[in-house]
Design an enzyme around this catalytic site. Structure first.
Site, PDB file in Angstrom:
ATOM      1  N   SER A   1       2.979   0.393   2.750  1.00 14.45           N
ATOM      2  CA  SER A   1       2.330   0.153   1.458  1.00 14.45           C
ATOM      3  C   SER A   1       0.823   0.064   1.625  1.00 14.45           C
ATOM      4  O   SER A   1       0.323  -0.365   2.672  1.00 14.45           O
ATOM      5  CB  SER A   1       2.862  -1.174   0.918  1.00 14.45           C
ATOM      6  OG  SER A   1       2.049  -1.653  -0.112  1.00 14.45           O
TER       7      SER A   1
ATOM      8  N   TYR B   1       5.603 -10.640   2.295  1.00 11.04           N
ATOM      9  CA  TYR B   1       5.991  -9.234   2.099  1.00 11.04           C
ATOM     10  C   TYR B   1       4.958  -8.312   2.748  1.00 11.04           C
ATOM     11  O   TYR B   1       5.301  -7.418   3.532  1.00 11.04           O
ATOM     12  CB  TYR B   1       6.110  -8.915   0.593  1.00 11.04           C
ATOM     13  CG  TYR B   1       6.028  -7.434   0.321  1.00 11.04           C
ATOM     14  CD1 TYR B   1       7.115  -6.603   0.552  1.00 11.04           C
ATOM     15  CD2 TYR B   1       4.832  -6.844  -0.122  1.00 11.04           C
ATOM     16  CE1 TYR B   1       7.030  -5.241   0.343  1.00 11.04           C
ATOM     17  CE2 TYR B   1       4.739  -5.481  -0.335  1.00 11.04           C
ATOM     18  CZ  TYR B   1       5.841  -4.683  -0.098  1.00 11.04           C
ATOM     19  OH  TYR B   1       5.734  -3.332  -0.286  1.00 11.04           O
TER      20      TYR B   1
ATOM     21  N   LYS C   1       5.108  -5.593   6.235  1.00 15.78           N
ATOM     22  CA  LYS C   1       4.728  -4.171   6.339  1.00 15.78           C
ATOM     23  C   LYS C   1       3.778  -3.976   7.529  1.00 15.78           C
ATOM     24  O   LYS C   1       3.887  -3.002   8.276  1.00 15.78           O
ATOM     25  CB  LYS C   1       4.078  -3.691   5.038  1.00 15.78           C
ATOM     26  CG  LYS C   1       5.059  -3.602   3.868  1.00 15.78           C
ATOM     27  CD  LYS C   1       6.150  -2.552   4.109  1.00 15.78           C
ATOM     28  CE  LYS C   1       7.268  -2.599   3.097  1.00 15.78           C
ATOM     29  NZ  LYS C   1       8.457  -1.834   3.441  1.00 15.78           N
TER      30      LYS C   1
HETATM   31  C1  UD1 Z   1       2.618  -4.868  -5.668  1.00 13.07           C
HETATM   32  C2  UD1 Z   1       2.183  -5.215  -4.276  1.00 13.07           C
HETATM   33  C3  UD1 Z   1       2.441  -4.061  -3.369  1.00 13.07           C
HETATM   34  C4  UD1 Z   1       3.894  -3.686  -3.409  1.00 13.07           C
HETATM   35  C5  UD1 Z   1       4.297  -3.356  -4.828  1.00 13.07           C
HETATM   36  C6  UD1 Z   1       5.787  -3.091  -4.885  1.00 13.07           C
HETATM   37  C7  UD1 Z   1       0.319  -6.806  -4.353  1.00 13.07           C
HETATM   38  C8  UD1 Z   1      -1.140  -6.989  -4.206  1.00 13.07           C
HETATM   39  N1  UD1 Z   1       0.769  -5.564  -4.231  1.00 13.07           N
HETATM   40  O1  UD1 Z   1       1.724  -3.866  -6.137  1.00 13.07           O
HETATM   41  O2  UD1 Z   1       2.116  -4.401  -2.067  1.00 13.07           O
HETATM   42  O3  UD1 Z   1       4.151  -2.599  -2.560  1.00 13.07           O
HETATM   43  O4  UD1 Z   1       3.961  -4.454  -5.688  1.00 13.07           O
HETATM   44  O5  UD1 Z   1       6.510  -4.075  -5.466  1.00 13.07           O
HETATM   45  O6  UD1 Z   1       1.039  -7.736  -4.591  1.00 13.07           O
HETATM   46  N2  UD1 Z   1       0.198  -6.472 -14.018  1.00 13.07           N
HETATM   47  C9  UD1 Z   1      -0.012  -7.095 -15.241  1.00 13.07           C
HETATM   48  N3  UD1 Z   1       1.069  -7.597 -15.904  1.00 13.07           N
HETATM   49  C10 UD1 Z   1       2.347  -7.503 -15.412  1.00 13.07           C
HETATM   50  C11 UD1 Z   1       2.550  -6.852 -14.174  1.00 13.07           C
HETATM   51  C12 UD1 Z   1       1.442  -6.350 -13.494  1.00 13.07           C
HETATM   52  O7  UD1 Z   1      -1.133  -7.217 -15.716  1.00 13.07           O
HETATM   53  O8  UD1 Z   1       3.290  -7.989 -16.074  1.00 13.07           O
HETATM   54  C13 UD1 Z   1      -0.944  -5.911 -13.290  1.00 13.07           C
HETATM   55  C14 UD1 Z   1      -1.182  -6.531 -11.935  1.00 13.07           C
HETATM   56  O9  UD1 Z   1      -1.981  -7.659 -12.036  1.00 13.07           O
HETATM   57  C15 UD1 Z   1      -1.840  -5.373 -11.187  1.00 13.07           C
HETATM   58  C16 UD1 Z   1      -1.237  -4.119 -11.815  1.00 13.07           C
HETATM   59  O10 UD1 Z   1      -0.685  -4.539 -13.050  1.00 13.07           O
HETATM   60  O11 UD1 Z   1      -3.200  -5.385 -11.436  1.00 13.07           O
HETATM   61  C17 UD1 Z   1      -0.155  -3.502 -10.969  1.00 13.07           C
HETATM   62  O12 UD1 Z   1       0.783  -4.513 -10.639  1.00 13.07           O
HETATM   63  P1  UD1 Z   1       2.189  -4.184  -9.951  1.00 13.07           P
HETATM   64  O13 UD1 Z   1       2.875  -3.100 -10.692  1.00 13.07           O
HETATM   65  O14 UD1 Z   1       2.914  -5.479  -9.773  1.00 13.07           O
HETATM   66  O15 UD1 Z   1       1.797  -3.566  -8.550  1.00 13.07           O
HETATM   67  P2  UD1 Z   1       0.830  -4.116  -7.397  1.00 13.07           P
HETATM   68  O16 UD1 Z   1       0.549  -5.547  -7.579  1.00 13.07           O
HETATM   69  O17 UD1 Z   1      -0.328  -3.194  -7.324  1.00 13.07           O
END
Ligand code: UD1
Length: 348
Positions: A131, A156, A160
């Site tokens: 990742s 997690y 990795k």
């Molecule tokens: C996360 C993990 C990543 C992992 C991936 C798979 C981190 C930093 N990264 O990616 O290592 O491989 O999940 O599960 O934890 N967001 C919202 N509202 C929501 C959900 C998400 O605003 O309800 C935002 C988050 O703050 C982020 C973006 O959307 O800025 C993407 O979030 P998400 O889809 O959870 O992925 P990552 O956090 O990038």
């Protein structure tokens, strides 16, 4: 005599989100695909979708990769596996903070078992799901594979990093083993047929499943975690990559593992090279689908990185692979998949 039968590939976690799409891509590329999955975060029905798309059902065995004896038996029973693509792992960042040992066991023990068993059963190649989380908040964007590995922000993320190190040490010590490590950015969307897609268990952690389910009325609104980041609209930026494009990269990686003599593991970023903010993603989804996604801005989510997107040129050069699907088409596919799931539920 020349063996012209298709190469056998084991896909662990092949019933899961990225795994199932990769199984489709491998089958369409002519490989003989074997799936091992313990169904802890997936549904056996995904095999029906794979069969509908490809016209063939992959061989499936319900095995937990942390079970050394069961994996040993699997390799004995299905001799001649050429390479393994190892997806089977736990991936919920928040959960890993509360139950770290589940993550160390599933993610690390599963990999160690495979690395021990592969030489015994003459399996030479391993493709490993890593990742972009290993980069933390990169100092330089877009981030390439030479960027320093930052201290992990969750168990997690730590698994990795540990798994990547285990692979490097093992391949270094064993000339017969080859490996390609793929660092995924943010995989989203579904197969264009909408016959397979992402099936999160319970409340989704990730952005796109939550957006899609909010549009479908499952949730009243989505919470945007922070709009005070140092980005143009204040929300976090990620590199969202189409899951079928990602799956195709695995086909390239497997072919490379089979064809080439690789003395050290190779590492590739799999992303589009473009960053999109949370707000831009929601607005694009609304524009493409005509659906409304109510939202509220809440505080930052602990452990979130402000912005990260890939420099994917190495994968382009070496794997001859490039993400090609637009984010618009990808979000449309995620929505079609949600509609398919709702129809299937209503039919039951
Ligand atoms: C996360 C993990 C990543 C992992 C991936 C798979 C981190 C930093 N990264 O990616 O290592 O491989 O999940 O599960 O934890 N967001 C919202 N509202 C929501 C959900 C998400 O605003 O309800 C935002 C988050 O703050 C982020 C973006 O959307 O800025 C993407 O979030 P998400 O889809 O959870 O992925 P990552 O956090 O990038």
């Amino acid at each position: 005599m020349l063996d012209l039968s298709p190469d056998k590939i084991l896909v662990t976690g092949g019933a899961g989100y990225i795994g199932s799409h990769t199984v489709v891509a491998l089958m369409e590329a002519g490989f003989d695909v074997y799936v091992v999955d313990n169904l802890s975060n997936s549904n056996i029905e995904v095999l029906n979708g794979i069969e509908q798309i490809t016209g063939k059902r992959p061989l499936f065995e319900n095995i937990d990769c942390t079970d050394y004896v069961a994996m040993d038996k699997f390799f004995t029973k299905h001799e001649g596996i050429k390479a393994v693509i190892h997806f089977a792992a736990s991936k919920a960042v928040g959960e890993s903070v509360t139950v770290p040992l589940k993550y160390y066991r599933n993610n690390v023990v599963g990999l160690v078992n495979l690395l021990e068993l592969m030489p015994i059963h003459k399996v030479q190649g391993l493709v490993f799901s890593s990742s972009c989380t290993v980069y933390g908040q990169p100092d330089i964007l877009p981030v390439d594979e030479t960027a320093p590995i930052k201290k992990a922000l969750s168990p997690y993320g730590n698994t990795k990093q540990i798994c990547e190190n285990i692979i490097f040490d093992t391949v270094h010590a064993n000339n017969a083993l080859k490996s390609i490590i793929l660092r995924y950015f943010n995989p989203i969307g579904a197969h264009p047929s909408a016959l397979i897609g992402e099936l999160p268990n319970g409340v989704p952690n990730n952005l796109v499943p939550f957006v899609v389910q909010t549009a479908a009325g499952v949730y009243k609104k989505i919470r945007i975690f922070g709009d005070d980041y140092n980005t143009p609209d204040g929300t976090c930026i990620r590199d969202y990559i189409n899951v079928m494009d990602l799956a195709e990269a695995h086909v390239s990686a497997v072919k490379r593992l089979i064809d080439k003599d690789l003395t050290m593991p190779e590492v590739f970023n799999l992303g589009t090279g473009k960053g999109l903010s949370v707000m831009e993603l929601i607005k694009t989804f609304e524009a493409v689908t005509g659906m409304r996604v109510p939202y509220e801005i809440v505080g930052r989510r602990e452990g979130d990185i402000e912005q990260v997107w890939a420099n994917p040129t190495l994968a382009q050069k070496v794997l001859k692979w490039k993400a090609k699907t637009s984010v618009e088409d990808t979000l449309a596919s995620a929505w079609r998949w949600q509609q398919h799931c709702m129809e299937a539920k209503n039919d039951k």
